[in-house]
Design a protein around this motif. Structure first.
Motif, PDB file in Angstrom:
ATOM      1  N   ASN A  15       0.642  -1.254  -0.041  1.00  0.00           N
ATOM      2  CA  ASN A  15       0.163   0.030  -0.166  1.00  0.00           C
ATOM      3  C   ASN A  15       0.564   1.374   0.161  1.00  0.00           C
ATOM      4  O   ASN A  15       0.389   2.485  -0.781  1.00  0.00           O
ATOM      5  CB  ASN A  15      -0.910   0.489   1.099  1.00  0.00           C
ATOM      6  N   ASN A  16       1.772   1.355   0.661  1.00  0.00           N
ATOM      7  CA  ASN A  16       2.453   2.036   0.597  1.00  0.00           C
ATOM      8  C   ASN A  16       3.931   2.191  -0.335  1.00  0.00           C
ATOM      9  O   ASN A  16       5.034   3.259  -0.234  1.00  0.00           O
ATOM     10  CB  ASN A  16       3.654   2.361   2.126  1.00  0.00           C
ATOM     11  N   MET A  17       3.959   1.686  -1.110  1.00  0.00           N
ATOM     12  CA  MET A  17       5.328   1.754  -1.948  1.00  0.00           C
ATOM     13  C   MET A  17       6.465   1.911  -1.238  1.00  0.00           C
ATOM     14  O   MET A  17       6.995   2.300  -2.202  1.00  0.00           O
ATOM     15  CB  MET A  17       4.715   2.308  -3.103  1.00  0.00           C
ATOM     16  N   LEU A  18       6.506   0.964  -0.621  1.00  0.00           N
ATOM     17  CA  LEU A  18       7.621   1.105   0.204  1.00  0.00           C
ATOM     18  C   LEU A  18       9.867   1.092  -0.558  1.00  0.00           C
ATOM     19  O   LEU A  18       9.845   1.485  -0.221  1.00  0.00           O
ATOM     20  CB  LEU A  18       7.970   0.225   1.573  1.00  0.00           C
ATOM     21  N   GLY A  24      -3.357   6.172   9.657  1.00  0.00           N
ATOM     22  CA  GLY A  24      -4.647   7.364   8.217  1.00  0.00           C
ATOM     23  C   GLY A  24      -5.337   6.419   7.466  1.00  0.00           C
ATOM     24  O   GLY A  24      -5.715   5.319   7.278  1.00  0.00           O
ATOM     25  N   LYS A  25      -5.841   7.087   6.006  1.00  0.00           N
ATOM     26  CA  LYS A  25      -6.505   6.694   5.289  1.00  0.00           C
ATOM     27  C   LYS A  25      -5.928   7.962   3.772  1.00  0.00           C
ATOM     28  O   LYS A  25      -6.525   9.063   4.430  1.00  0.00           O
ATOM     29  CB  LYS A  25      -8.067   6.777   5.509  1.00  0.00           C
ATOM     30  N   MET A  26      -5.361   6.785   3.741  1.00  0.00           N
ATOM     31  CA  MET A  26      -4.553   7.623   2.083  1.00  0.00           C
ATOM     32  C   MET A  26      -6.569   7.707   1.224  1.00  0.00           C
ATOM     33  O   MET A  26      -7.469   7.526   1.338  1.00  0.00           O
ATOM     34  CB  MET A  26      -3.715   6.725   1.286  1.00  0.00           C
ATOM     35  N   ASN A  27      -6.216   8.783   0.116  1.00  0.00           N
ATOM     36  CA  ASN A  27      -7.023   8.988  -0.590  1.00  0.00           C
ATOM     37  C   ASN A  27      -7.298   7.958  -1.086  1.00  0.00           C
ATOM     38  O   ASN A  27      -9.165   8.012  -1.285  1.00  0.00           O
ATOM     39  CB  ASN A  27      -6.982  10.386  -1.928  1.00  0.00           C
ATOM     40  N   ASN A  28      -6.827   7.074  -2.256  1.00  0.00           N
ATOM     41  CA  ASN A  28      -7.162   5.637  -2.939  1.00  0.00           C
ATOM     42  C   ASN A  28      -7.588   4.505  -2.093  1.00  0.00           C
ATOM     43  O   ASN A  28      -7.468   3.745  -2.811  1.00  0.00           O
ATOM     44  CB  ASN A  28      -5.511   5.724  -3.801  1.00  0.00           C
ATOM     45  N   ARG A  68      -9.271   2.352   0.334  1.00  0.00           N
ATOM     46  CA  ARG A  68     -11.091   1.763   0.956  1.00  0.00           C
ATOM     47  C   ARG A  68     -11.110   1.652   2.410  1.00  0.00           C
ATOM     48  O   ARG A  68     -11.851   2.454   2.620  1.00  0.00           O
ATOM     49  CB  ARG A  68     -11.453   0.369   0.722  1.00  0.00           C
ATOM     50  N   GLU A  69      -9.937   1.689   2.688  1.00  0.00           N
ATOM     51  CA  GLU A  69     -10.214   1.640   4.222  1.00  0.00           C
ATOM     52  C   GLU A  69      -8.452   2.385   5.031  1.00  0.00           C
ATOM     53  O   GLU A  69      -7.797   2.864   4.451  1.00  0.00           O
ATOM     54  CB  GLU A  69     -10.245   0.287   4.940  1.00  0.00           C
ATOM     55  N   GLU A  70      -8.569   1.936   6.824  1.00  0.00           N
ATOM     56  CA  GLU A  70      -8.044   2.667   7.091  1.00  0.00           C
ATOM     57  C   GLU A  70      -6.744   2.062   7.298  1.00  0.00           C
ATOM     58  O   GLU A  70      -6.759   0.785   7.128  1.00  0.00           O
ATOM     59  CB  GLU A  70      -7.732   3.492   9.008  1.00  0.00           C
ATOM     60  N   GLY A  71      -5.335   2.628   7.518  1.00  0.00           N
ATOM     61  CA  GLY A  71      -4.421   1.880   7.768  1.00  0.00           C
ATOM     62  C   GLY A  71      -3.194   2.375   7.619  1.00  0.00           C
ATOM     63  O   GLY A  71      -2.979   3.686   8.625  1.00  0.00           O
ATOM     64  N   VAL A  72      -1.359   2.126   8.289  1.00  0.00           N
ATOM     65  CA  VAL A  72      -0.479   2.394   8.690  1.00  0.00           C
ATOM     66  C   VAL A  72       0.327   3.328   6.822  1.00  0.00           C
ATOM     67  O   VAL A  72       0.179   2.068   5.749  1.00  0.00           O
ATOM     68  CB  VAL A  72       0.906   1.385   8.970  1.00  0.00           C
ATOM     69  N   ILE A  73       0.340   4.376   7.312  1.00  0.00           N
ATOM     70  CA  ILE A  73       0.246   5.356   6.483  1.00  0.00           C
ATOM     71  C   ILE A  73       2.493   5.127   6.623  1.00  0.00           C
ATOM     72  O   ILE A  73       2.858   6.108   7.397  1.00  0.00           O
ATOM     73  CB  ILE A  73       0.135   6.802   6.245  1.00  0.00           C
ATOM     74  N   ILE A  74       3.115   5.004   5.706  1.00  0.00           N
ATOM     75  CA  ILE A  74       4.888   5.414   6.223  1.00  0.00           C
ATOM     76  C   ILE A  74       5.023   6.692   4.363  1.00  0.00           C
ATOM     77  O   ILE A  74       4.442   5.876   3.733  1.00  0.00           O
ATOM     78  CB  ILE A  74       5.577   4.341   5.209  1.00  0.00           C
ATOM     79  N   GLU A  75       5.284   7.612   5.036  1.00  0.00           N
ATOM     80  CA  GLU A  75       6.011   8.906   4.863  1.00  0.00           C
ATOM     81  C   GLU A  75       7.159   9.050   4.460  1.00  0.00           C
ATOM     82  O   GLU A  75       7.499   9.171   5.881  1.00  0.00           O
ATOM     83  CB  GLU A  75       4.928   9.862   5.104  1.00  0.00           C
ATOM     84  N   ALA A  76       8.096   9.806   3.717  1.00  0.00           N
ATOM     85  CA  ALA A  76       9.016  10.089   3.055  1.00  0.00           C
ATOM     86  C   ALA A  76       9.012  11.178   3.394  1.00  0.00           C
ATOM     87  O   ALA A  76       8.204  12.134   3.143  1.00  0.00           O
ATOM     88  CB  ALA A  76      10.270   9.714   2.321  1.00  0.00           C
TER      89      ALA A  76
END
Length: 170
Positions: A38-41, A65-69, A71-79
């Motif tokens: 999901n995060n294209m790590l 949180g929930k990314m725009n694309n 369906r549900e909330e999840g772990v978001i990894i941001e650079a």
């Protein structure tokens, strides 16, 4: 230097690393695989490896949180850009990292703001300030800028509190 950086980034992340937790096909492994996908790590890691050569640091922020694309909330990894990351160190001991502040200026509707997120043990504090040129002005409620309004709802969601416009998550 750029060529060497790209070579090392390709060596590290040219082929996607395998992330393992528990047994193959177990629930924890499936969840981890979904987070990585999901995060294209692999792409984020490659980009951070390239940027590290010029900026010196690679900084990641993990949040729920929930990314725009999605369906549900999840772990978001941001650079994060290294220049927005400011470690909080103990006085007299540069190796004692006690937290970090993420801070950056931005414009919205032709007005300048400073967003600050302070991470310390057991606490995350979110703050928004008005800026006058390069001077930091009054603290504002987080919902003063629509993009940060969701943060103002976090204390209610997690049973924490708002104080003078800042959200505090413990």
């Amino acid at each position: 230097c750029k060529m060497a950086t790209l070579i090392f980034a390709n060596i590290l992340f040219g082929r996607a690393p395998k992330y393992r937790i528990g047994k193959p096909k177990s629930q924890p492994q499936k969840r981890l695989d979904r987070i990585v996908e999901n995060n294209m790590l692999n792409i984020i890691n490659h980009q951070q490896a390239v940027e590290t050569s010029s900026l010196g640091d690679a900084v990641f922020r993990l949040r729920w949180g929930k990314m725009n694309n999605w369906r549900e909330e999840g772990v978001i990894i941001e650079a994060l850009p290294a220049d927005v990351y400011h470690p909080i160190i103990a006085p007299g001991n540069i190796k004692d990292n006690q937290g970090a502040a993420l801070a950056f200026a931005f414009e919205h509707d032709d007005k300048k703001y400073l967003y600050k997120e302070t991470h310390e043990p057991y606490t995350i504090r979110y703050e928004l300030f008005r800026m006058d040129g390069s001077a930091i002005g009054d603290m504002l409620p987080l919902n003063a800028v629509p993009d940060y309004a969701y943060i103002a709802e976090l204390p209610d969601k997690f049973g924490n509190y708002m104080r003078d416009g800042e959200a505090v998550i413990c």
